[in-house]
Design a protein around this motif. Structure first.
Motif, PDB file in Angstrom:
ATOM      1  N   ALA A 188      46.046  29.886   6.834  1.00 19.34           N
ATOM      2  CA  ALA A 188      46.524  28.531   7.115  1.00 19.34           C
ATOM      3  C   ALA A 188      45.837  27.943   8.344  1.00 19.34           C
ATOM      4  O   ALA A 188      45.447  26.772   8.358  1.00 19.34           O
ATOM      5  CB  ALA A 188      48.042  28.549   7.309  1.00 19.34           C
ATOM      6  N   LEU A 189      45.661  28.764   9.378  1.00 13.52           N
ATOM      7  CA  LEU A 189      44.981  28.300  10.585  1.00 13.52           C
ATOM      8  C   LEU A 189      43.512  28.000  10.298  1.00 13.52           C
ATOM      9  O   LEU A 189      42.954  27.004  10.784  1.00 13.52           O
ATOM     10  CB  LEU A 189      45.098  29.349  11.695  1.00 13.52           C
ATOM     11  CG  LEU A 189      46.496  29.588  12.269  1.00 13.52           C
ATOM     12  CD1 LEU A 189      46.473  30.774  13.233  1.00 13.52           C
ATOM     13  CD2 LEU A 189      47.012  28.347  12.973  1.00 13.52           C
ATOM     14  N   ASP A 190      42.887  28.850   9.501  1.00 11.35           N
ATOM     15  CA  ASP A 190      41.478  28.667   9.165  1.00 11.35           C
ATOM     16  C   ASP A 190      41.267  27.382   8.364  1.00 11.35           C
ATOM     17  O   ASP A 190      40.237  26.707   8.515  1.00 11.35           O
ATOM     18  CB  ASP A 190      40.977  29.873   8.368  1.00 11.35           C
ATOM     19  CG  ASP A 190      39.470  29.832   8.142  1.00 11.35           C
ATOM     20  OD1 ASP A 190      38.732  29.644   9.124  1.00 11.35           O
ATOM     21  OD2 ASP A 190      39.046  29.988   6.985  1.00 11.35           O
ATOM     22  N   LEU A 191      42.247  27.038   7.537  1.00 13.04           N
ATOM     23  CA  LEU A 191      42.156  25.811   6.742  1.00 13.04           C
ATOM     24  C   LEU A 191      42.528  24.566   7.550  1.00 13.04           C
ATOM     25  O   LEU A 191      42.364  23.443   7.065  1.00 13.04           O
ATOM     26  CB  LEU A 191      43.077  25.913   5.520  1.00 13.04           C
ATOM     27  CG  LEU A 191      42.691  26.950   4.460  1.00 13.04           C
ATOM     28  CD1 LEU A 191      43.768  27.040   3.390  1.00 13.04           C
ATOM     29  CD2 LEU A 191      41.343  26.581   3.832  1.00 13.04           C
ATOM     30  N   VAL A 213      52.484  32.555  14.532  1.00  9.78           N
ATOM     31  CA  VAL A 213      51.239  32.171  15.220  1.00  9.78           C
ATOM     32  C   VAL A 213      51.216  32.767  16.620  1.00  9.78           C
ATOM     33  O   VAL A 213      50.204  33.339  17.061  1.00  9.78           O
ATOM     34  CB  VAL A 213      51.089  30.642  15.284  1.00  9.78           C
ATOM     35  CG1 VAL A 213      49.878  30.261  16.135  1.00  9.78           C
ATOM     36  CG2 VAL A 213      50.940  30.057  13.880  1.00  9.78           C
ATOM     37  N   ALA A 214      52.328  32.648  17.337  1.00  4.59           N
ATOM     38  CA  ALA A 214      52.402  33.195  18.692  1.00  4.59           C
ATOM     39  C   ALA A 214      52.231  34.713  18.674  1.00  4.59           C
ATOM     40  O   ALA A 214      51.552  35.283  19.542  1.00  4.59           O
ATOM     41  CB  ALA A 214      53.736  32.820  19.340  1.00  4.59           C
ATOM     42  N   ASP A 215      52.822  35.388  17.691  1.00  4.80           N
ATOM     43  CA  ASP A 215      52.677  36.841  17.571  1.00  4.80           C
ATOM     44  C   ASP A 215      51.223  37.238  17.346  1.00  4.80           C
ATOM     45  O   ASP A 215      50.721  38.216  17.914  1.00  4.80           O
ATOM     46  CB  ASP A 215      53.537  37.373  16.420  1.00  4.80           C
ATOM     47  CG  ASP A 215      55.017  37.439  16.773  1.00  4.80           C
ATOM     48  OD1 ASP A 215      55.332  37.339  17.970  1.00  4.80           O
ATOM     49  OD2 ASP A 215      55.838  37.579  15.857  1.00  4.80           O
ATOM     50  N   ILE A 216      50.539  36.468  16.486  1.00  6.18           N
ATOM     51  CA  ILE A 216      49.132  36.760  16.206  1.00  6.18           C
ATOM     52  C   ILE A 216      48.300  36.589  17.466  1.00  6.18           C
ATOM     53  O   ILE A 216      47.378  37.377  17.733  1.00  6.18           O
ATOM     54  CB  ILE A 216      48.617  35.855  15.069  1.00  6.18           C
ATOM     55  CG1 ILE A 216      49.239  36.284  13.738  1.00  6.18           C
ATOM     56  CG2 ILE A 216      47.092  35.893  14.970  1.00  6.18           C
ATOM     57  CD1 ILE A 216      48.950  35.348  12.587  1.00  6.18           C
ATOM     58  N   MET A 217      48.617  35.571  18.252  1.00  6.05           N
ATOM     59  CA  MET A 217      47.895  35.371  19.507  1.00  6.05           C
ATOM     60  C   MET A 217      48.063  36.568  20.429  1.00  6.05           C
ATOM     61  O   MET A 217      47.112  37.002  21.094  1.00  6.05           O
ATOM     62  CB  MET A 217      48.380  34.083  20.179  1.00  6.05           C
ATOM     63  CG  MET A 217      47.960  32.812  19.433  1.00  6.05           C
ATOM     64  SD  MET A 217      48.821  31.330  20.007  1.00  6.05           S
ATOM     65  CE  MET A 217      48.262  31.246  21.705  1.00  6.05           C
ATOM     66  N   THR A 223      44.898  33.196  24.014  1.00  5.92           N
ATOM     67  CA  THR A 223      45.927  32.293  24.526  1.00  5.92           C
ATOM     68  C   THR A 223      45.906  30.922  23.878  1.00  5.92           C
ATOM     69  O   THR A 223      46.763  30.092  24.185  1.00  5.92           O
ATOM     70  CB  THR A 223      45.783  32.124  26.051  1.00  5.92           C
ATOM     71  OG1 THR A 223      44.451  31.658  26.347  1.00  5.92           O
ATOM     72  CG2 THR A 223      46.025  33.443  26.766  1.00  5.92           C
ATOM     73  N   THR A 224      44.938  30.636  23.002  1.00  8.80           N
ATOM     74  CA  THR A 224      44.886  29.344  22.316  1.00  8.80           C
ATOM     75  C   THR A 224      44.632  29.563  20.829  1.00  8.80           C
ATOM     76  O   THR A 224      44.093  30.605  20.422  1.00  8.80           O
ATOM     77  CB  THR A 224      43.778  28.436  22.873  1.00  8.80           C
ATOM     78  OG1 THR A 224      42.490  28.984  22.534  1.00  8.80           O
ATOM     79  CG2 THR A 224      43.896  28.299  24.391  1.00  8.80           C
ATOM     80  N   ARG A 225      44.986  28.575  20.033  1.00 10.77           N
ATOM     81  CA  ARG A 225      44.763  28.677  18.594  1.00 10.77           C
ATOM     82  C   ARG A 225      43.269  28.658  18.260  1.00 10.77           C
ATOM     83  O   ARG A 225      42.844  29.306  17.309  1.00 10.77           O
ATOM     84  CB  ARG A 225      45.479  27.531  17.872  1.00 10.77           C
ATOM     85  CG  ARG A 225      46.994  27.631  17.951  1.00 10.77           C
ATOM     86  CD  ARG A 225      47.650  26.639  17.014  1.00 10.77           C
ATOM     87  NE  ARG A 225      49.105  26.755  17.057  1.00 10.77           N
ATOM     88  CZ  ARG A 225      49.912  26.277  16.127  1.00 10.77           C
ATOM     89  NH1 ARG A 225      49.399  25.615  15.087  1.00 10.77           N
ATOM     90  NH2 ARG A 225      51.211  26.416  16.219  1.00 10.77           N
ATOM     91  N   PHE A 226      42.501  27.937  19.041  1.00  7.68           N
ATOM     92  CA  PHE A 226      41.057  27.928  18.811  1.00  7.68           C
ATOM     93  C   PHE A 226      40.488  29.332  18.958  1.00  7.68           C
ATOM     94  O   PHE A 226      39.638  29.764  18.169  1.00  7.68           O
ATOM     95  CB  PHE A 226      40.374  26.977  19.798  1.00  7.68           C
ATOM     96  CG  PHE A 226      38.878  26.998  19.709  1.00  7.68           C
ATOM     97  CD1 PHE A 226      38.216  26.299  18.704  1.00  7.68           C
ATOM     98  CD2 PHE A 226      38.118  27.723  20.610  1.00  7.68           C
ATOM     99  CE1 PHE A 226      36.832  26.314  18.603  1.00  7.68           C
ATOM    100  CE2 PHE A 226      36.732  27.755  20.524  1.00  7.68           C
ATOM    101  CZ  PHE A 226      36.086  27.052  19.508  1.00  7.68           C
ATOM    102  N   ARG A 231      38.323  35.055  17.511  1.00 10.33           N
ATOM    103  CA  ARG A 231      38.629  36.477  17.593  1.00 10.33           C
ATOM    104  C   ARG A 231      38.788  37.085  16.199  1.00 10.33           C
ATOM    105  O   ARG A 231      38.347  38.221  15.944  1.00 10.33           O
ATOM    106  CB  ARG A 231      39.924  36.669  18.393  1.00 10.33           C
ATOM    107  CG  ARG A 231      40.311  38.116  18.604  1.00 10.33           C
ATOM    108  CD  ARG A 231      39.271  38.875  19.386  1.00 10.33           C
ATOM    109  NE  ARG A 231      39.706  40.238  19.661  1.00 10.33           N
ATOM    110  CZ  ARG A 231      38.880  41.257  19.837  1.00 10.33           C
ATOM    111  NH1 ARG A 231      37.561  41.070  19.759  1.00 10.33           N
ATOM    112  NH2 ARG A 231      39.343  42.451  20.087  1.00 10.33           N
ATOM    113  N   ALA A 232      39.399  36.348  15.285  1.00  4.46           N
ATOM    114  CA  ALA A 232      39.562  36.837  13.918  1.00  4.46           C
ATOM    115  C   ALA A 232      38.204  37.058  13.260  1.00  4.46           C
ATOM    116  O   ALA A 232      38.008  38.020  12.515  1.00  4.46           O
ATOM    117  CB  ALA A 232      40.395  35.850  13.103  1.00  4.46           C
ATOM    118  N   ALA A 233      37.250  36.167  13.539  1.00  2.00           N
ATOM    119  CA  ALA A 233      35.903  36.325  12.993  1.00  2.00           C
ATOM    120  C   ALA A 233      35.230  37.570  13.553  1.00  2.00           C
ATOM    121  O   ALA A 233      34.572  38.321  12.830  1.00  2.00           O
ATOM    122  CB  ALA A 233      35.073  35.081  13.306  1.00  2.00           C
TER     123      ALA A 233
END
Length: 244
Positions: A188-191, A213-217, A223-226, A231-233
């Motif tokens: 969802a974030l990637d989209l 989302v906060a847990d994934i961070m 510390t940011t969604r960007f 990091r996922a990449a």
């Protein structure tokens, strides 16, 4: 138990919603904006405990371990105070388990729940701090001394803690559902989906989605969604998304 948790959470959310838009300079609910000194203030609150403390951590304000706070909690246990700690699974994964095992009295007080709860510190059932909104533009914090609201906070936190497995037991359990949800949220974030749409697609509440989302961070150490995407990449998680 389920109805108790649902009613406690409803009352808690209602009370926070009533005060979230107002800044109180005095009274039994004081609204604050968490800043760089928030953790120090929480530590001072912990040090005021005479008999007991409840600490629930869902999504901390920063990723790094706050060593003075942890030492304060350990000292409270050593001096015989009743301490209970409740973590989300993602936050529990960031803790140094080997170090905690060397402090069995502290480790035994930690339980892990995948329920939806706020960050809270409740001291002697007389004062509490509640904070959240990590990753959002306007994080919020409250210092609460209202007796009725404190009763609801403590009841909710105790019910969660009592029903949750100890940290040692949690670590022996596999969590495939959690991994699947993590991938779904990353997708969802990637989209670039808006939170409301993403929550509907995942069939969860908006608050629960933002908690994910906060847990994934926390798990990714960002510390940011960007930074989540970057990091996922790096970890190859985006490749895993394309394979599902």
């Amino acid at each position: 138990m389920g109805s108790l948790l649902a009613e406690s959470r409803r009352l808690l959310d209602q009370a926070i919603a009533e005060h979230r838009g107002v800044r109180h300079e005095a009274g039994d609910v004081v609204r604050l904006r968490p800043d760089m000194g928030w953790e120090h203030n929480l530590q001072q609150l912990l040090e005021r405990a005479r008999k007991e403390a409840m600490l629930t951590v869902a999504s901390p304000l920063r990723i790094q371990q706050y060593k003075p706070g942890r030492q304060t909690v350990a000292d409270m246990v050593t001096t015989g105070k009743e301490v209970r700690l409740l973590y989300t699974p993602c936050y529990a994964e960031t803790r140094d388990y080997e170090s905690l095992q060397r402090q069995p009295e502290l480790c035994d007080r930690i339980r892990v729940s995948d329920a939806d709860f706020h960050n809270m510190v409740i001291i002697d059932r007389q004062v509490a701090a509640v904070w959240g909104g990590t990753g959002e533009q306007r994080p919020y914090g409250f210092v609460i001394s209202n007796p009725e609201l404190l009763r609801v906070l403590h009841q909710f936190a105790m019910a969660l803690w009592a029903s949750a497995p100890q940290l040692s037991r949690h670590r022996t359990l596999s969590q495939p559902e959690s991994d699947q949800m993590t991938l779904a949220v990353l997708r969802a974030l990637d989209l670039g989906l808006k939170d409301e749409l993403a929550a509907r697609r995942l069939a969860v509440s908006l608050r629960t989605y933002r908690r994910y989302v906060a847990d994934i961070m926390v798990r990714l150490g960002v510390t940011t969604r960007f930074q989540v995407g970057a990091r996922a990449a790096e970890l190859g998680l985006l490749k895993a998304l394309s394979e599902h």
